[in-house]
Design a protein around this motif. Sequence first.
Motif, PDB file in Angstrom:
ATOM      1  N   VAL A   1       9.654   8.593   2.116  1.00  0.00           N
ATOM      2  CA  VAL A   1       8.633   8.028   3.005  1.00  0.00           C
ATOM      3  C   VAL A   1       9.209   6.846   3.785  1.00  0.00           C
ATOM      4  O   VAL A   1       8.989   6.715   4.998  1.00  0.00           O
ATOM      5  N   SER A   2       9.977   5.996   3.124  1.00  0.00           N
ATOM      6  CA  SER A   2      10.567   4.840   3.798  1.00  0.00           C
ATOM      7  C   SER A   2      11.518   5.267   4.904  1.00  0.00           C
ATOM      8  O   SER A   2      11.555   4.650   5.982  1.00  0.00           O
ATOM      9  N   ALA A   3      12.293   6.321   4.660  1.00  0.00           N
ATOM     10  CA  ALA A   3      13.236   6.803   5.675  1.00  0.00           C
ATOM     11  C   ALA A   3      12.497   7.305   6.908  1.00  0.00           C
ATOM     12  O   ALA A   3      12.931   7.068   8.049  1.00  0.00           O
ATOM     13  N   VAL A   4      11.382   7.994   6.696  1.00  0.00           N
ATOM     14  CA  VAL A   4      10.609   8.491   7.840  1.00  0.00           C
ATOM     15  C   VAL A   4       9.971   7.332   8.592  1.00  0.00           C
ATOM     16  O   VAL A   4       9.938   7.319   9.835  1.00  0.00           O
ATOM     17  N   ILE A   5       9.457   6.347   7.874  1.00  0.00           N
ATOM     18  CA  ILE A   5       8.878   5.176   8.535  1.00  0.00           C
ATOM     19  C   ILE A   5       9.924   4.500   9.424  1.00  0.00           C
ATOM     20  O   ILE A   5       9.649   4.137  10.570  1.00  0.00           O
ATOM     21  N   GLU A   6      11.135   4.353   8.893  1.00  0.00           N
ATOM     22  CA  GLU A   6      12.203   3.712   9.666  1.00  0.00           C
ATOM     23  C   GLU A   6      12.594   4.550  10.877  1.00  0.00           C
ATOM     24  O   GLU A   6      12.758   4.029  11.976  1.00  0.00           O
ATOM     25  N   ALA A   7      12.721   5.873  10.675  1.00  0.00           N
ATOM     26  CA  ALA A   7      13.163   6.752  11.766  1.00  0.00           C
ATOM     27  C   ALA A   7      12.127   6.871  12.867  1.00  0.00           C
ATOM     28  O   ALA A   7      12.470   7.157  14.024  1.00  0.00           O
ATOM     29  N   THR A   8      10.846   6.667  12.536  1.00  0.00           N
ATOM     30  CA  THR A   8       9.768   6.819  13.522  1.00  0.00           C
ATOM     31  C   THR A   8       9.062   5.490  13.771  1.00  0.00           C
ATOM     32  O   THR A   8       7.885   5.471  14.117  1.00  0.00           O
ATOM     33  N   ALA A   9       9.779   4.406  13.626  1.00  0.00           N
ATOM     34  CA  ALA A   9       9.162   3.073  13.664  1.00  0.00           C
ATOM     35  C   ALA A   9       8.332   2.828  14.909  1.00  0.00           C
ATOM     36  O   ALA A   9       7.274   2.197  14.856  1.00  0.00           O
ATOM     37  N   GLY A  10       8.779   3.317  16.047  1.00  0.00           N
ATOM     38  CA  GLY A  10       8.065   3.061  17.294  1.00  0.00           C
ATOM     39  C   GLY A  10       6.973   4.059  17.609  1.00  0.00           C
ATOM     40  O   GLY A  10       6.303   3.931  18.640  1.00  0.00           O
TER      41      GLY A  10
ATOM     42  N   GLU B   1       0.830  -1.207   0.000  1.00  0.00           N
ATOM     43  CA  GLU B   1       0.000   0.000   0.000  1.00  0.00           C
ATOM     44  C   GLU B   1       0.860   1.251   0.000  1.00  0.00           C
ATOM     45  O   GLU B   1       0.535   2.250  -0.661  1.00  0.00           O
ATOM     46  N   VAL B   2       1.952   1.216   0.768  1.00  0.00           N
ATOM     47  CA  VAL B   2       2.879   2.345   0.787  1.00  0.00           C
ATOM     48  C   VAL B   2       3.408   2.607  -0.615  1.00  0.00           C
ATOM     49  O   VAL B   2       3.458   3.752  -1.088  1.00  0.00           O
ATOM     50  N   GLU B   3       3.805   1.552  -1.312  1.00  0.00           N
ATOM     51  CA  GLU B   3       4.349   1.674  -2.666  1.00  0.00           C
ATOM     52  C   GLU B   3       3.335   2.312  -3.610  1.00  0.00           C
ATOM     53  O   GLU B   3       3.665   3.210  -4.400  1.00  0.00           O
TER      54      GLU B   3
ATOM     55  N   ARG C   1       9.453   7.638  -2.677  1.00  0.00           N
ATOM     56  CA  ARG C   1       9.405   6.353  -1.969  1.00  0.00           C
ATOM     57  C   ARG C   1      10.510   6.266  -0.937  1.00  0.00           C
ATOM     58  O   ARG C   1      10.293   5.838   0.199  1.00  0.00           O
ATOM     59  N   GLY C   2      11.704   6.693  -1.302  1.00  0.00           N
ATOM     60  CA  GLY C   2      12.812   6.658  -0.358  1.00  0.00           C
ATOM     61  C   GLY C   2      12.598   7.584   0.825  1.00  0.00           C
ATOM     62  O   GLY C   2      12.943   7.248   1.969  1.00  0.00           O
TER      63      GLY C   2
END
Length: 292
Positions: A236-245, A208-210, A233-234
Motif C-alpha cells: 500500500v505504501s509503494a502505491v501511495i508513493e507511486a501515485t502521490a499526485g 489510519e493507513v497502518e 503495508r509495504g
Amino acid sequence: MTAGPWLVLGAGALGQLFAARLATTNDTGSIALLGRHGALNQVRLQETDGNWQTRTLAYPTMAPALVIVATKAFDAEQALKQAQLAPGTPLLLLQNGFSVQPRLSTHWPGPVLCAATTEAAYRQPPPATGVVHAAAGHTWLGDLAATHGALAETVAATLTRAGLAASACDDIGERLWHKLAVNAVINPLTARHRVHNGALAAPPFSAEVEELCAEIAQLMAAAQISPPTEGWRGWVSAVIEATAGNRSSMLQDVLAGRPTERDAILAPLLALADTHALAVPRLRACYHATPG
C-alpha cells in the motif's frame, strides 16, 4: 477470436483512455466507445508527455469481437444488458473491487477476462473536455478459472501494441485481491479527507493507513490469500508513493457528486470478516463514512 471491431462500454476516464490508445493500432479493425449518453466519435487525450491528441473513433454498428467493460462496478451488468450483445461475446472487465467479476464470470455465456490495472487517468473538470493520462502503468489480465489463457495473451498483446503495457496471468484472482486491498485504504481515506494520494504517507493519515493495513492483513491470512512480496503495508505504501499526485477515483466521484464504488471495494472485505468472524472496526468505519 478478437479479430474485428472492439467496443469499450463506459466513457469515464479509463474507458476513454483505453479507447484513445486502441484507436492508434489497426489490430482491432476499429474501436468504438459507448457511454451513458450514446457513442462518442472522438476522444481528446493528454498523453503522459503533456501533449494533447484527438483520436477518432468508429460508430458501434457491427457486433464487436471483444467488449471492454469500463463502467463503474455497479453499472456493469445494466450496461451489458443495454448493449444487447451477441451471446458468447468475450468481455474484459476493468472494474475496481471484487464483486461484479465473479458474478459475470459465472453467468455470462462467453469468456470473461478480468483486469487489474495501474493505469491512471482523470477527466478534466467542466467546462474543459478531455482526459489526462496521469501515469502510465501496467494491466494484468486473465480469467478466474484460468481457462482462457490464449485469449488473455492475444488481448494483452494488443493492449501492449496500443501503448498500454499488459500481461496475461493465471493468478488474476489474487491480483484483484491485491488491488482491492490498496483501493480499500486509499479510496475511502482520500475521499473522506479530500486529499491527494500522497497525503496518506504522512501524519495524521499514516496512522489510519497502518490500522487499515493491519485489518486487511488479518482478513487475507484467514482467507489464505498470499500477500505481495513487500507485505500488505509495504504494498500500500509503494502505491501511495507511486501515485502521490493522483486523485483517487472515489475522491473524483465525491467531488463530482457521483455515486461511489464503496460497495464494490469495501463490501468484499466486510464479507470476509463476517465469514471468518473477525472484528474489523476501521474497515467498517470507513464503509459507513463513505458515501454510497
